[in-house]
Design a protein around this motif. Structure first.
Motif, short mmCIF file in Angstrom:
data_model
loop_
_atom_site.label_atom_id
_atom_site.label_comp_id
_atom_site.label_asym_id
_atom_site.label_seq_id
_atom_site.Cartn_x
_atom_site.Cartn_y
_atom_site.Cartn_z
N THR A 42 0.85 -1.19 0.00
CA THR A 42 0.00 0.00 0.00
C THR A 42 0.88 1.23 0.00
OG1 THR A 42 -1.68 -1.21 1.24
CG2 THR A 42 -1.84 1.19 1.22
N LEU A 43 0.72 2.06 -0.99
CA LEU A 43 1.63 3.17 -1.22
C LEU A 43 1.68 4.13 -0.03
CD1 LEU A 43 3.49 4.04 -3.51
CD2 LEU A 43 1.67 5.54 -4.31
N ASP A 44 0.57 4.34 0.63
CA ASP A 44 0.58 5.35 1.69
C ASP A 44 1.32 4.90 2.95
OD1 ASP A 44 -2.89 5.02 2.86
OD2 ASP A 44 -1.31 3.55 2.52
N ASN A 45 1.79 3.66 2.95
CA ASN A 45 2.63 3.20 4.06
C ASN A 45 4.12 3.50 3.85
OD1 ASN A 45 0.46 2.14 5.47
ND2 ASN A 45 0.67 0.10 4.57
N ARG B 283 6.15 9.29 4.06
CA ARG B 283 4.99 8.59 4.60
C ARG B 283 4.13 9.59 5.37
NH1 ARG B 283 5.30 3.42 8.76
NH2 ARG B 283 3.06 3.22 9.09
N SER B 284 2.84 9.48 5.19
CA SER B 284 1.87 10.40 5.79
C SER B 284 1.97 11.82 5.27
CB SER B 284 2.00 10.41 7.33
OG SER B 284 1.83 9.12 7.85
N ASP B 285 2.78 12.01 4.24
CA ASP B 285 2.86 13.30 3.54
C ASP B 285 3.31 14.46 4.42
OD1 ASP B 285 -0.02 12.80 1.30
OD2 ASP B 285 1.86 11.72 1.58
N ARG C 16 0.68 12.12 -4.93
CA ARG C 16 0.28 10.72 -4.97
C ARG C 16 -1.21 10.60 -4.79
NH1 ARG C 16 2.81 7.47 -0.13
NH2 ARG C 16 3.57 9.18 1.13
N ASP C 17 -1.76 9.54 -5.34
CA ASP C 17 -3.16 9.19 -5.18
C ASP C 17 -3.17 7.82 -4.54
OD1 ASP C 17 -5.78 8.32 -5.43
OD2 ASP C 17 -6.07 9.32 -7.36
N ASN C 18 -3.34 7.80 -3.23
CA ASN C 18 -3.27 6.52 -2.51
C ASN C 18 -4.37 5.56 -2.93
OD1 ASN C 18 -0.98 7.27 -1.03
ND2 ASN C 18 -2.24 8.25 0.55
N ASN D 173 -2.99 3.88 -5.71
CA ASN D 173 -1.63 3.36 -5.48
C ASN D 173 -0.66 3.91 -6.53
OD1 ASN D 173 -1.11 1.85 -3.15
ND2 ASN D 173 -0.38 0.10 -4.34
N MET E 15 1.77 7.33 -7.95
CA MET E 15 2.50 8.56 -7.68
C MET E 15 2.72 9.29 -9.00
SD MET E 15 6.22 8.93 -5.81
CE MET E 15 7.07 7.82 -6.92
#
Length: 123
Positions: free
Chosen positions: A28-31, A53-55, A72-74, A77, A79
């Protein structure tokens, strides 16, 4: 382990724009902190931009500040790297990868690279 597929490169005239995309799989990209790197012929890989991570932090190399935007669009998935006002020195193969990202620096996680996407800037 995340794997990435880059796309969106091409031939553009100086001053033009391109948007690169990077689809991630295997996680998962947002991790992750994630970033864009590039390699011009005869040169080492260079960190271009990253988002943590967490922007909470983003970084841009001095050479691209004010011209490139990372996002990014989580949900997808995916960027992106929006590149405006392209210059000849931006020509390179661009790669995305998991990255350690701080507001003043970035580094790549892991040793392997994907296939990259070629950006050519020429009139």
């Amino acid at each position: 382990q995340l794997q990435f597929v880059e796309s969106g490169g091409g031939l553009v005239q100086p001053g033009g724009s391109l948007r690169l995309s990077c689809i991630a799989s295997g996680g998962t990209l947002d991790n992750y902190g994630i970033g864009w790197f590039r390699q011009a012929p005869g040169k080492e890989h260079e960190g271009v931009s990253c988002i943590s991570r967490s922007d909470f932090a983003t970084y841009y190399a001095d050479s691209v500040k004010g011209r490139f935007t990372i996002s990014r669009d989580n949900a997808k998935n995916t960027m992106y790297l929006q590149m405006n006002s392209l210059k000849g020195e931006d020509a390179a193969v661009y790669y995305c990868a998991a990255a350690h990202c701080w507001d003043r620096d970035m580094s790549k996680e892991g040793d392997s690279w994907g296939q990259g996407t070629q950006v050519t800037v020429s009139s």
